[in-house]
Structures are given as C-alpha cells and as structure tokens.
Scaffold this motif. Structure first.
Motif, PDB file in Angstrom:
ATOM      1  N   ARG A   9       0.783  -1.226  -0.085  1.00 44.74           N
ATOM      2  CA  ARG A   9       0.035  -0.092  -0.019  1.00 44.74           C
ATOM      3  C   ARG A   9       0.891   1.406  -0.073  1.00 44.74           C
ATOM      4  O   ARG A   9       0.653   2.062  -0.633  1.00 44.74           O
ATOM      5  N   GLU A  10       2.071   1.307   0.746  1.00 45.12           N
ATOM      6  CA  GLU A  10       2.861   2.344   0.774  1.00 45.12           C
ATOM      7  C   GLU A  10       3.425   2.681  -0.736  1.00 45.12           C
ATOM      8  O   GLU A  10       3.602   3.880  -1.130  1.00 45.12           O
ATOM      9  N   GLU A  11       3.939   1.663  -1.446  1.00 44.38           N
ATOM     10  CA  GLU A  11       4.400   1.561  -2.767  1.00 44.38           C
ATOM     11  C   GLU A  11       3.524   2.392  -3.730  1.00 44.38           C
ATOM     12  O   GLU A  11       3.575   3.039  -4.500  1.00 44.38           O
ATOM     13  N   TRP A  12       2.260   1.592  -3.446  1.00 45.80           N
ATOM     14  CA  TRP A  12       1.001   2.159  -4.396  1.00 45.80           C
ATOM     15  C   TRP A  12       0.836   3.794  -3.964  1.00 45.80           C
ATOM     16  O   TRP A  12       0.538   4.753  -5.039  1.00 45.80           O
ATOM     17  N   LEU A  17       0.832   9.372  -5.825  1.00 44.50           N
ATOM     18  CA  LEU A  17       1.027  10.921  -5.528  1.00 44.50           C
ATOM     19  C   LEU A  17       1.898  11.231  -6.895  1.00 44.50           C
ATOM     20  O   LEU A  17       1.856  12.393  -7.147  1.00 44.50           O
ATOM     21  N   GLU A  18       2.691  10.337  -7.414  1.00 43.80           N
ATOM     22  CA  GLU A  18       3.570  10.983  -8.260  1.00 43.80           C
ATOM     23  C   GLU A  18       2.613  11.046  -9.776  1.00 43.80           C
ATOM     24  O   GLU A  18       2.695  12.261 -10.299  1.00 43.80           O
ATOM     25  N   LEU A  19       1.618  10.208  -9.863  1.00 46.98           N
ATOM     26  CA  LEU A  19       0.832  10.227 -11.012  1.00 46.98           C
ATOM     27  C   LEU A  19      -0.224  11.408 -10.860  1.00 46.98           C
ATOM     28  O   LEU A  19      -0.355  12.148 -11.896  1.00 46.98           O
ATOM     29  N   LEU A  20      -0.442  11.741  -9.495  1.00 46.58           N
ATOM     30  CA  LEU A  20      -1.241  13.000  -9.362  1.00 46.58           C
ATOM     31  C   LEU A  20      -0.917  14.095  -9.706  1.00 46.58           C
ATOM     32  O   LEU A  20      -1.488  15.188 -10.447  1.00 46.58           O
ATOM     33  N   ALA A  22       1.055  14.423 -12.421  1.00 43.28           N
ATOM     34  CA  ALA A  22       1.156  14.398 -13.923  1.00 43.28           C
ATOM     35  C   ALA A  22      -0.481  14.821 -14.116  1.00 43.28           C
ATOM     36  O   ALA A  22      -0.747  15.460 -15.256  1.00 43.28           O
ATOM     37  N   GLU A  23      -1.257  14.373 -13.683  1.00 45.35           N
ATOM     38  CA  GLU A  23      -2.862  14.556 -13.762  1.00 45.35           C
ATOM     39  C   GLU A  23      -3.059  15.997 -13.685  1.00 45.35           C
ATOM     40  O   GLU A  23      -3.841  16.542 -14.122  1.00 45.35           O
ATOM     41  N   LYS A  24      -2.649  16.395 -12.339  1.00 47.34           N
ATOM     42  CA  LYS A  24      -2.889  17.972 -12.158  1.00 47.34           C
ATOM     43  C   LYS A  24      -2.208  18.961 -13.411  1.00 47.34           C
ATOM     44  O   LYS A  24      -2.869  19.804 -13.600  1.00 47.34           O
ATOM     45  N   ALA A  25      -0.966  18.325 -13.931  1.00 44.51           N
ATOM     46  CA  ALA A  25      -0.409  19.171 -14.765  1.00 44.51           C
ATOM     47  C   ALA A  25      -1.328  18.987 -16.031  1.00 44.51           C
ATOM     48  O   ALA A  25      -1.695  20.084 -16.782  1.00 44.51           O
ATOM     49  N   LEU A  26      -1.867  17.897 -16.353  1.00 43.73           N
ATOM     50  CA  LEU A  26      -2.758  17.675 -17.563  1.00 43.73           C
ATOM     51  C   LEU A  26      -4.168  18.287 -17.267  1.00 43.73           C
ATOM     52  O   LEU A  26      -4.449  19.208 -18.485  1.00 43.73           O
ATOM     53  N   THR A  27      -4.660  18.444 -16.190  1.00 40.96           N
ATOM     54  CA  THR A  27      -5.887  19.435 -16.033  1.00 40.96           C
ATOM     55  C   THR A  27      -5.594  20.762 -16.277  1.00 40.96           C
ATOM     56  O   THR A  27      -6.413  21.489 -16.905  1.00 40.96           O
TER      57      THR A  27
END
Length: 258
Positions: A9-12, A17-20, A22-27
């Motif tokens: 769960r910690e690795e996930w 958070l790293e993906l988040l 990128a998603e915020k940048a795309l938004t």
C-alpha cells in the motif's frame, strides 16, 4: 498479457502521488486549451443553411432555440444508412442527461445528420433518446463543415478532414475480425459498405448568436472528440484501460444481455 507490479500500500501511495502531479498538470493544460478554444477568431456565417426539425423547417439561427450558444454533434447517419453509426450512437448515449443542464446555462446541444428527419426520429425512438436532432439533408452544411464528401472527392483524393488532406480513398489495413475489417464491420452495422460509410464523418461544431448574426467558433473531428465519448473516459480509468481488439462495442440495444 501485460505484467503488472505487485506492491505494498505504501508503494502504491507513493506512485499514486507521482501520478497525481502528472494528472494535475494535464488538468491545468486542459484549462489552458479551453481558454485557447474560446479565444479563436469568430467567423460570420452568411450562408442560409436550412434544416428539417420536429418544429418544421429551420435556419441555423433557429437551432439555437432562444439561446446564445449552439453545440452541434455531426452524427454519422447518411441517407444511404439503414441505422446510425454505432460509434456515434455510443457517444450520443451521454447526451440526454446533460442537455437540460446546458439549456439552463444558455447552451443548446443537438445532433445533425444528412439522413431524412423521419429516419432520424425513428432511430432516436429506437435508442430511447430525447435530445433534439435536425436533418441537414438538403443543405451544404455537412460539406461546408468538412464532415461529408462526395464519391468524386474520394476518387480524386480531394478530401480534407480533421484539418489535413487525405489520399485517394483506400480500404484501411485494419486487423480482420470475423472475416471483415473493423471498418467493414461498422459499415455493415449501418447497412452500407465502407466507401459510402466513409463519406460521412463524425465531428462537432460550436456557434454563437450575437445581435442576430451566427458565428462559427470551433470544430473538432476524429480523436478530437474523444473527451465527448464518455465511455472512454471511464475505460481510461479502468485497470485494463481500453484493452481493445477490433470493434467490440455495439448499440446499447444490441448486446446479447441488453
């Protein structure tokens, strides 16, 4: 089959958070693109396009239905089709729930196709839809907005779609499924063959009405419509993504358990 990492769960959480970010940048980039769309020069529409609607003959200005903004989905349903395009049908499944919200925000959303109005309305009844649909059967509307082409244009390689020039029409080398290419399967679902099917194309166009004058503000085609096809927005968030192998979707009343 794609191999996926199994983690704690910690690795996930760290990867999420790293993906988040990128998603915020795309938004944020999407917000900027929306501003760029709205800043495009407006083009005055002087041609008298005529449509057939449930209320009778209509001009382009009439389609606004008393509002100042009009969004038209160019639904692939040619006069030679026996049924509407299944891909456009899947997209249109998402229209009814939002039409009322847009209407209360000064925006009319509707579909327009070249097939006669009676055939469009019969298909709409079959699908259980309610959104407004106009026939542009006797109008230059589809040709002028680059979503309908003649056989002569196909044969001469004189087709401009999605802001690029297409070569002389050839059958696309899609992987064969059930003895037919993906394109041929979709064309058959519309009761026609590939060249005829390909003369109509999907798209959307936006217009604004100011002081009695209609202006064209935006049009998008092909993959530019992906964000309007809500099915894919969900699939892109599913564990296996789009996971497509040929044409898998059907009209919503054609699934075996439908």
């Amino acid at each position: 089959m794609t191999q996926h990492t199994i983690g704690t769960r910690e690795e996930w959480f760290a990867a999420r958070l790293e993906l988040l970010e990128a998603e915020k940048a795309l938004t944020r980039r999407g917000d900027e693109l929306a501003r760029q769309r709205q800043a495009l020069p407006r083009v005055r529409i002087d041609k008298d396009y005529r449509f057939e609607t449930e209320a009778g003959p209509a001009s382009l200005a009439d389609l606004f239905d008393g509002r100042s903004q009009l969004l038209v989905y160019h639904f692939m349903f040619g006069p030679d089709y026996s049924a509407g395009c299944p891909s456009c049908s899947s997209t249109a499944d998402g229209f009814d729930p939002i039409v009322v919200h847009l209407a209360h925000h000064d925006v009319t959303l509707m579909a327009a196709s070249r097939a006669p109005l009676a055939r469009l309305l019969a298909y709409r009844r079959r699908m259980g839809w309610r959104f407004p649909w106009a026939s542009s059967h006797d109008s230059d509307f589809n040709a002028d907005f680059s979503i309908w082409f003649t056989e002569a244009q196909q044969r001469a390689g004189d087709v401009e779609y999605n802001y690029r020039h297409e070569p002389v029409f050839e059958w696309r080398p899609d992987a064969e499924v059930g003895g037919l290419t993906a394109e041929a399967r979709i064309a058959a679902m519309c009761g026609t063959h590939v060249p005829t099917f390909h003369r109509d194309r999907p798209g959307m166009s936006a217009f604004v009405l100011e002081d009695g004058v209609v202006y064209h503000t935006y049009s998008a085609y092909a993959r530019g419509l992906d964000d309007l096809w809500s099915m894919y927005q969900w699939l892109d968030r599913a564990p296996m993504g789009r996971n497509e192998h040929g044409v898998w979707w059907r009209r919503h009343d054609e699934y075996s358990d439908g």
